[in-house]
Design a protein around this motif. Sequence first.
Motif, PDB file in Angstrom:
ATOM      1  N   TYR A 125      12.427  45.999   8.780  1.00  0.00           N
ATOM      2  CA  TYR A 125      11.370  46.198   7.787  1.00  0.00           C
ATOM      3  C   TYR A 125      11.779  45.600   6.446  1.00  0.00           C
ATOM      4  O   TYR A 125      10.998  44.879   5.808  1.00  0.00           O
ATOM      5  CB  TYR A 125      11.074  47.687   7.634  1.00  0.00           C
ATOM      6  N   GLY A 129      10.481  42.497   4.352  1.00  0.00           N
ATOM      7  CA  GLY A 129       9.945  42.932   3.068  1.00  0.00           C
ATOM      8  C   GLY A 129      10.524  42.222   1.873  1.00  0.00           C
ATOM      9  O   GLY A 129       9.857  42.081   0.844  1.00  0.00           O
ATOM     10  N   HIS A 156       4.572  44.844   2.168  1.00  0.00           N
ATOM     11  CA  HIS A 156       4.188  46.058   2.900  1.00  0.00           C
ATOM     12  C   HIS A 156       2.693  46.109   3.179  1.00  0.00           C
ATOM     13  O   HIS A 156       2.265  46.605   4.237  1.00  0.00           O
ATOM     14  CB  HIS A 156       4.605  47.300   2.103  1.00  0.00           C
ATOM     15  N   TRP A 159       2.412  43.848   6.266  1.00  0.00           N
ATOM     16  CA  TRP A 159       3.730  43.662   6.870  1.00  0.00           C
ATOM     17  C   TRP A 159       3.639  43.033   8.254  1.00  0.00           C
ATOM     18  O   TRP A 159       4.458  42.180   8.610  1.00  0.00           O
ATOM     19  CB  TRP A 159       4.480  44.995   6.955  1.00  0.00           C
TER      20      TRP A 159
END
Length: 211
Positions: A125, A129, A156, A159
Amino acid sequence: MEKKNIEKLLERGYDFDIRAAFEKAFEMFSQNAINCVAYSMLILSVQLLVATYVPELTLVYSIFLFPALVGGFFLVANKISQGDAIVYPDFFKGFQYYIVLILINLVGQVLVALGIMALIVPGVYLMVGYMFSFLFAIFAGTDFWQSLELSRKVVHKRWGKFFILFLLLLVLNILAALPALLGLLVSLPVSAFVIYNVFETVTEGAYEEEE
């Protein structure tokens, strides 16, 4: 570009076209192919020399030199987008942002590594990100932590789409590396240009509001 404008942009939302970003990136590369290839060759040559003769310094290279070199691609992309002429020394202007890029790279890598060691997913993530962190530092003048957080917040919002973009760039560079790394001379600048083009599209509203 001001932080408050980016926050308003996040409230409104945004979208981007992956295919258009790639098409524009290849066009930007073709317009400046000689300089792009020469600069990519320099980056790869230094990396190979370090890995071959002083492998213990490979991590040092990736932390303290590579970020500024990559930053040069983004600055060149910006000049191309503005219709300005490109000269080879333009690629080295990433060193004007040397400290903040190093901090972004170092802190970002540590956080990604911790996320991967924890549950893998948090690391992935964050890896996706932080895609815009260098660009925020260069073009919005934010410090290292603001750059990381702004990038994470912006990415985000979409994403899943950024993850697809990340995978496409990863595959592109893996395939490019197969023929004796020669394909990386093209894929490195193209990848940077793709990320810049998406960043430019996503943050266009922030620039408009600033005016």
